[in-house]
Design a protein around this motif. Structure first.
Motif, PDB file in Angstrom:
ATOM      1  N   ASP A 296       0.544  -1.226  -0.051  1.00  0.00           N
ATOM      2  CA  ASP A 296      -0.024  -0.234  -0.358  1.00  0.00           C
ATOM      3  C   ASP A 296       1.193   1.095   0.424  1.00  0.00           C
ATOM      4  O   ASP A 296       0.656   1.498  -0.312  1.00  0.00           O
ATOM      5  CB  ASP A 296      -1.282   0.212   1.016  1.00  0.00           C
ATOM      6  N   ARG A 297       2.096   1.285   1.186  1.00  0.00           N
ATOM      7  CA  ARG A 297       2.927   2.680   0.654  1.00  0.00           C
ATOM      8  C   ARG A 297       3.361   2.689  -0.533  1.00  0.00           C
ATOM      9  O   ARG A 297       4.303   4.138  -0.542  1.00  0.00           O
ATOM     10  CB  ARG A 297       3.936   2.536   1.748  1.00  0.00           C
TER      11      ARG A 297
ATOM     12  N   SER B 145      -3.870   7.378  -7.415  1.00  0.00           N
ATOM     13  CA  SER B 145      -4.748   6.517  -7.785  1.00  0.00           C
ATOM     14  C   SER B 145      -4.821   4.963  -7.989  1.00  0.00           C
ATOM     15  O   SER B 145      -6.198   4.197  -8.852  1.00  0.00           O
ATOM     16  CB  SER B 145      -4.560   6.936  -9.593  1.00  0.00           C
ATOM     17  N   GLY B 146      -4.103   4.865  -6.949  1.00  0.00           N
ATOM     18  CA  GLY B 146      -3.705   3.699  -6.491  1.00  0.00           C
ATOM     19  C   GLY B 146      -3.104   2.844  -7.106  1.00  0.00           C
ATOM     20  O   GLY B 146      -2.742   1.423  -6.845  1.00  0.00           O
TER      21      GLY B 146
END
Lengths: 339, 339
Positions: free
Chosen positions: B28-29, B34-35
């Protein structure tokens, strides 16, 4: 020497001439102008031996041991005025590092080092870690300067036993002034060098599985006690995971090999409590005297042996009361020779 | 998933929930608003797995590996802009420690630390070691601050494979942006947990010797490639001591498991030269381009594969040209998906 011990050493790879010289020089440094030892000498062994499965070694059997007990005990013997031959598994824990976080040099350094604002020195130890590091480093440098700590590394079972035999031969002339404190975790089984495969074992050749046949290692404790250094004070170790068999196994080491005491450990509890097992006859000559406020001991008889329970108590490490007791017993043993 | 792989994991001790969370947070980091991933992610495995012989583990089989290749390669991937999941044997060599003397923290500290005359800081690094230490420590702190290096330790074969499966599942959604660089020395044989003895094996029970029967570890490379993370770029390693069988064994890994390349090593020469073995079809799409003045490569065809020889050349460590070539191949592999 028994046939199987002779056979073991005949089959060992490698040479030990260098170790012999180093040990001789170390012992010479402990002698005064009249040639006498200025202090007792103990050989502390530490860490696990490995048993190679191939001559070009890719796989090996290892024994669980970080070397903490050996390293901390070596420190205690140094504090008690001994010269210490520290026969240790390469890269196992060393004396004077107990305050450092285990293993990871980088974690330690990133925690304790920071760039210095002053241009003179690029890096310094953080203030919070400074006292601890300073203490360990200065004690290590002091031992090095005094020449009272000799570190000899081993990896394989072959190297360990070859070195132990060499050290025994060099300590033999010093009789009861010498001691062995065999804390290393030594394999009971091995594959003789001459019957070992040369190259990495190939999984494709083996069908569904691998069957390894290992031989028993000849019992070197008996050879050390009866032939290599018969007068030296001999402490062996027993580590088990099942406490129902611990004392009886320790008792057998005493009956079979004539060791002066066995430090009996249960894997999970070994940092809090150990049992010191001795022959009943010897035990009667020395009463248990725990140091004030630290350690404790409790005697119980089992199968012709005397058992002292040694507790960590208020000490940081159990090795303090344990080595203190061993030193006391070694002193009695030396005095008995003069009576 | 094949039956033997399923059976292996059903029989494994322990849980992996924590590892799953840590890996998710790490990935996740690496995502932007925008993912999308801001950089490719590689899982570098390093060090040897151990195979316990007892549930209360006193003895175990180990694989020779200090973890140097994995640690140095992880550094190179970080330099090349990757996020790195470093799945490493506990206490094996870590990234950014290559300049330090191997292993012994105390030798290092007594060499580089000295008491400071100024009262402000008790201990500082000697001037001669200052630049080196400063460089390693600052690069390690930078990687930590950027959050691009995740270190996950393992000890047993069980822990290693459980973690590898968890990481694969978390990287699977990222398709070709993910890579596996499997430098760890993983045991081919093991004793299943459920058929392992609970307590330390007793030598007295065994007559003259010990016979160990080990099973083959199911081939996880095939499961990783075909099921766990089928689109990820997959590099495996082969270490042999006999160079007559090296290339044919590497070729078999490609034919059987569909890995994208195999780094083939001979134990004694692995710091100077490695062979990069790839399927002939893939190899034809990328020509060998050694960096100026460093490394070298030489292509030869054998059993339907293409072999690049990678030399250390003028680099300090062979991992520089090796990882540079792997990164180039990984880029081509990602571009092919867009064609």
């Amino acid at each position: 020497m028994s046939n199987d011990v002779e056979e073991f050493f005949r089959d060992c790879p490698g040479e030990t001439t260098d170790v012999e010289k180093i040990v001789q020089q170390f012992i010479d440094r402990q002698r005064d102008s009249s040639g006498q030892l200025t202090r007792p000498i103990v050989c502390v062994t530490s860490g696990g031996t490995i048993v190679p499965l191939e001559q070009h070694c890719v796989r090996f059997i290892d024994n669980f041991s970080g070397g903490t007990r050996g390293a901390l005990s070596a420190e205690q013997f140094l504090l008690a005025g001994y010269a210490v031959i520290f026969l240790n598994r390469r890269h196992s824990i060393q004396p004077f590092t107990k305050g450092f976080p285990s293993g990871q040099i980088l974690d330690f350094l990133t925690d304790v080092l920071e760039p210095d604002a002053a241009p003179l020195h690029g890096v310094h130890v953080t203030e919070s870690a400074s006292e601890l590091v300073s203490d360990c480093v200065s004690r290590a440098k002091e031992a090095a300067a005094q020449g009272v700590l000799l570190r000899i590394p081993f990896e394989t079972l072959f190297e360990y036993l070859q070195c132990l035999r060499v050290i025994s031969a060099e300590l033999r002339p010093w009789g009861r002034r010498a001691a062995f404190y065999l804390a290393a975790a030594v394999s009971d089984f091995y594959i003789p060098w001459s019957s070992m495969v040369e190259h990495k074992i190939q999984s494709a050749d083996l069908g569904d599985g691998l069957t390894l046949t290992l031989q028993k290692v000849p019992k070197m404790l008996g050879a050390l006690r009866s032939e290599w250094a018969p007068e030296a004070f001999l402490i062996s170790f027993k580590l088990e995971t099942d406490d129902r068999i611990l004392i009886s196994k320790a008792s057998k080491s005493i009956a079979r090999y004539g060791v002066h005491a066995v430090v009996a450990n249960i894997l999970e509890k070994r940092k809090e409590v150990v049992q010191l097992v001795r022959p009943a006859a010897v035990a009667s000559s020395g009463s248990c005297q725990p140091a004030a406020n630290s350690g404790a001991c409790h005697e119980a008889s089992s199968e012709g042996v005397q058992v002292d329970e040694i507790l960590r108590g208020k000490e940081t490490f159990i090795e303090a009361p344990l080595v203190s007791r061993i030193v006391q017993l070694h002193e009695q043993y030396q005095q008995e020779a003069n009576q």
